[in-house]
Design a protein around this motif. Structure first.
Motif, PDB file in Angstrom:
ATOM      1  N   LYS A 120       0.828  -1.199   0.000  1.00 41.09           N
ATOM      2  CA  LYS A 120       0.000   0.000   0.000  1.00 41.09           C
ATOM      3  C   LYS A 120       0.868   1.256   0.000  1.00 41.09           C
ATOM      4  N   LYS A 121       0.222   2.391  -0.304  1.00 44.49           N
ATOM      5  CA  LYS A 121       0.903   3.666  -0.241  1.00 44.49           C
ATOM      6  C   LYS A 121       0.727   4.275   1.144  1.00 44.49           C
ATOM      7  N   ILE A 122       1.588   5.235   1.455  1.00 49.63           N
ATOM      8  CA  ILE A 122       1.549   5.863   2.773  1.00 49.63           C
ATOM      9  C   ILE A 122       0.187   6.486   3.037  1.00 49.63           C
ATOM     10  N   GLN A 123      -0.384   7.137   2.039  1.00 45.24           N
ATOM     11  CA  GLN A 123      -1.667   7.813   2.228  1.00 45.24           C
ATOM     12  C   GLN A 123      -2.799   6.838   2.536  1.00 45.24           C
ATOM     13  N   ASP A 124      -2.652   5.576   2.120  1.00 48.41           N
ATOM     14  CA  ASP A 124      -3.678   4.578   2.385  1.00 48.41           C
ATOM     15  C   ASP A 124      -3.774   4.231   3.870  1.00 48.41           C
ATOM     16  N   LEU A 125      -2.709   4.547   4.631  1.00 47.15           N
ATOM     17  CA  LEU A 125      -2.668   4.209   6.050  1.00 47.15           C
ATOM     18  C   LEU A 125      -3.082   5.391   6.931  1.00 47.15           C
ATOM     19  N   ASN A 126      -3.568   6.484   6.290  1.00 46.63           N
ATOM     20  CA  ASN A 126      -4.039   7.670   7.014  1.00 46.63           C
ATOM     21  C   ASN A 126      -3.025   8.164   8.056  1.00 46.63           C
ATOM     22  N   PRO A 127      -1.839   8.553   7.605  1.00 46.16           N
ATOM     23  CA  PRO A 127      -0.820   9.010   8.557  1.00 46.16           C
ATOM     24  C   PRO A 127      -1.225  10.326   9.224  1.00 46.16           C
ATOM     25  N   THR A 128      -0.862  10.465  10.482  1.00 48.74           N
ATOM     26  CA  THR A 128      -1.106  11.709  11.198  1.00 48.74           C
ATOM     27  C   THR A 128      -0.077  12.744  10.765  1.00 48.74           C
ATOM     28  N   PRO A 129      -0.313  14.025  11.058  1.00 44.96           N
ATOM     29  CA  PRO A 129       0.698  15.054  10.731  1.00 44.96           C
ATOM     30  C   PRO A 129       2.054  14.746  11.360  1.00 44.96           C
ATOM     31  N   GLU A 130       2.039  14.152  12.556  1.00 44.37           N
ATOM     32  CA  GLU A 130       3.302  13.821  13.219  1.00 44.37           C
ATOM     33  C   GLU A 130       4.054  12.729  12.449  1.00 44.37           C
ATOM     34  N   ILE A 131       3.321  11.756  11.945  1.00 38.56           N
ATOM     35  CA  ILE A 131       3.969  10.691  11.179  1.00 38.56           C
ATOM     36  C   ILE A 131       4.507  11.232   9.859  1.00 38.56           C
ATOM     37  N   LEU A 132       3.733  12.075   9.195  1.00 37.89           N
ATOM     38  CA  LEU A 132       4.202  12.678   7.941  1.00 37.89           C
ATOM     39  C   LEU A 132       5.475  13.485   8.161  1.00 37.89           C
ATOM     40  N   LYS A 133       5.533  14.195   9.275  1.00 40.18           N
ATOM     41  CA  LYS A 133       6.732  14.982   9.600  1.00 40.18           C
ATOM     42  C   LYS A 133       7.917  14.055   9.845  1.00 40.18           C
ATOM     43  N   ALA A 134       7.670  12.959  10.551  1.00 41.52           N
ATOM     44  CA  ALA A 134       8.739  12.001  10.815  1.00 41.52           C
ATOM     45  C   ALA A 134       9.220  11.342   9.524  1.00 41.52           C
ATOM     46  N   LEU A 135       8.307  11.070   8.605  1.00 42.77           N
ATOM     47  CA  LEU A 135       8.673  10.435   7.346  1.00 42.77           C
ATOM     48  C   LEU A 135       9.534  11.327   6.475  1.00 42.77           C
ATOM     49  N   GLN A 136       9.378  12.633   6.610  1.00 45.70           N
ATOM     50  CA  GLN A 136      10.142  13.565   5.796  1.00 45.70           C
ATOM     51  C   GLN A 136      11.480  13.917   6.416  1.00 45.70           C
ATOM     52  N   ALA A 137      11.733  13.431   7.644  1.00 47.08           N
ATOM     53  CA  ALA A 137      13.016  13.693   8.293  1.00 47.08           C
ATOM     54  C   ALA A 137      14.064  12.722   7.764  1.00 47.08           C
ATOM     55  N   PRO A 138      15.355  13.116   7.741  1.00 47.92           N
ATOM     56  CA  PRO A 138      16.411  12.191   7.319  1.00 47.92           C
ATOM     57  C   PRO A 138      16.405  10.954   8.199  1.00 47.92           C
ATOM     58  N   THR A 139      16.668   9.800   7.598  1.00 45.80           N
ATOM     59  CA  THR A 139      16.636   8.554   8.362  1.00 45.80           C
ATOM     60  C   THR A 139      17.754   8.480   9.380  1.00 45.80           C
ATOM     61  N   SER A 140      18.762   9.369   9.295  1.00 46.24           N
ATOM     62  CA  SER A 140      19.885   9.314  10.239  1.00 46.24           C
ATOM     63  C   SER A 140      19.694  10.268  11.407  1.00 46.24           C
ATOM     64  N   SER A 141      18.604  11.003  11.466  1.00 42.81           N
ATOM     65  CA  SER A 141      18.440  11.976  12.536  1.00 42.81           C
ATOM     66  C   SER A 141      18.255  11.281  13.866  1.00 42.81           C
ATOM     67  N   SER A 142      18.917  11.839  14.866  1.00 44.20           N
ATOM     68  CA  SER A 142      18.808  11.332  16.239  1.00 44.20           C
ATOM     69  C   SER A 142      19.097   9.835  16.332  1.00 44.20           C
ATOM     70  N   THR A 143      20.132   9.396  15.645  1.00 49.49           N
ATOM     71  CA  THR A 143      20.415   7.958  15.627  1.00 49.49           C
ATOM     72  C   THR A 143      20.886   7.455  16.971  1.00 49.49           C
ATOM     73  N   GLN A 144      21.294   8.327  17.858  1.00 46.14           N
ATOM     74  CA  GLN A 144      21.780   7.853  19.138  1.00 46.14           C
ATOM     75  C   GLN A 144      20.679   7.764  20.178  1.00 46.14           C
ATOM     76  N   ASP A 145      19.438   8.178  19.857  1.00 42.81           N
ATOM     77  CA  ASP A 145      18.347   8.066  20.801  1.00 42.81           C
ATOM     78  C   ASP A 145      18.029   6.590  21.024  1.00 42.81           C
ATOM     79  N   ALA A 146      18.056   6.184  22.249  1.00 38.06           N
ATOM     80  CA  ALA A 146      17.726   4.798  22.568  1.00 38.06           C
ATOM     81  C   ALA A 146      16.221   4.666  22.739  1.00 38.06           C
ATOM     82  N   PRO A 147      15.667   3.512  22.419  1.00 41.41           N
ATOM     83  CA  PRO A 147      14.258   3.285  22.587  1.00 41.41           C
ATOM     84  C   PRO A 147      13.861   3.445  24.050  1.00 41.41           C
ATOM     85  N   GLN A 148      12.687   3.994  24.241  1.00 39.34           N
ATOM     86  CA  GLN A 148      12.208   4.222  25.591  1.00 39.34           C
ATOM     87  C   GLN A 148      11.259   3.093  26.000  1.00 39.34           C
TER      88      GLN A 148
END
Length: 278
Positions: A250-278
């Motif tokens: 499916k396409k991204i729009q088919d999953l009804n992404p929130t504005p926050e998800i769309l913003k995250a998708l447009q960020a570089p994949t290397s941003s904040s790579t040192q953040d550990a999962p919470q």
């Protein structure tokens, strides 16, 4: 028991590397100013190097037999490592016999063998593109798409780049930990020894979601401690995708992404790579 002993390979393998490099330094110094104490020191280092190299070879074969590794890299790494063990034994014999000229030529060849074996070992641990140029990490600093991200296929645009950066080094064609490969979609959907990483459905119930959420010091946490960790944005993308049923067609729009998800998708994949999962 055998697999447990094999896990000591990373502990043993670095010691002969350091010792052989030290021998090379000793011989380089000896050619400039021959001194007896360097020759005696080299013999001591060789006496230590040989049994540790053999221990590294044995544990390496046991680790390779776990089934987590496959392909040509593991084949050549095992046999080059075995050759390295034989070579250190020959070096010790030549040095002990006073055949220093043959020993020095043998040491040069052994160091070349060490470089080849170490490179393959690094590729198995960190991925085959670990020493490639340009560095993969630099090439991933740019977003993969510059147009309307919502019109892109969800798997190839949002999920696959994260897997490629954080997962394939342990779950790829050369090393498939737990029998799971994540380098190609058909392998990922097939799953591994523990079943499908996308089942049961949902971010909190699926195997993938659970492994990502484990404490960093847990042996089952993905990625392992010491490896680059997913950022909060990347975790949010994976959770959103899993909660949507983990579709791959499916396409991204088919999953009804929130504005926050769309913003995250447009960020570089290397941003904040040192953040550990919470």
């Amino acid at each position: 028991m055998i697999e447990f002993i094999g896990k000591f390979h990373p502990l043993f393998v670095h010691l002969p590397i350091g010792f052989l490099v030290l021998l090379g330094i000793f011989e380089a110094l000896a050619t400039r100013s021959p001194k007896q104490h360097l020759t005696e020191s080299s013999r001591v280092v060789l006496v230590l190097t040989f049994p540790i190299t053999i221990a590294s070879v044995v544990t390496g074969w046991l680790l390779a037999g776990s089934g987590d590794y496959e392909g040509s890299n593991i084949f050549w790494h095992r046999w080059l490592g075995t050759g390295l063990g034989v070579a250190t034994g020959l070096l010790l014999g030549l040095h002990w016999s006073g055949l220093y000229r043959l020993y020095r030529w043998g040491l040069i060849g052994t160091l070349g063998l060490l470089v080849a074996a170490s490179h393959l070992g690094g590729s198995l641990t960190h991925g085959s593109d670990f020493l490639s140029w340009p560095a993969p990490a630099l090439s991933r600093n740019k977003p993969p798409f510059t147009g309307d991200i919502s019109a892109q296929p969800v798997y190839t645009a949002a999920i696959e780049p994260i897997f490629a950066k954080y997962c394939v080094s342990c779950h790829g064609p050369e090393k498939s930990k737990g029998g799971l490969r994540m380098d190609r979609l058909e392998h990922f959907t097939k799953g591994g020894d523990s079943g499908s990483p996308m089942a049961p459905a949902g971010a909190t119930e699926s195997l993938l979601g659970k492994r990502l959420a484990l404490p960093l010091d847990d042996d089952e946490h993905m990625p392992p401690d010491g490896k680059p960790q997913l950022s909060k944005d990347q975790l949010a993308i994976i959770h959103w995708w899993l909660n949507a049923g983990a579709p791959t067609d499916k396409k991204i729009q088919d999953l009804n992404p929130t504005p926050e998800i769309l913003k995250a998708l447009q960020a570089p994949t290397s941003s904040s790579t040192q953040d550990a999962p919470q």
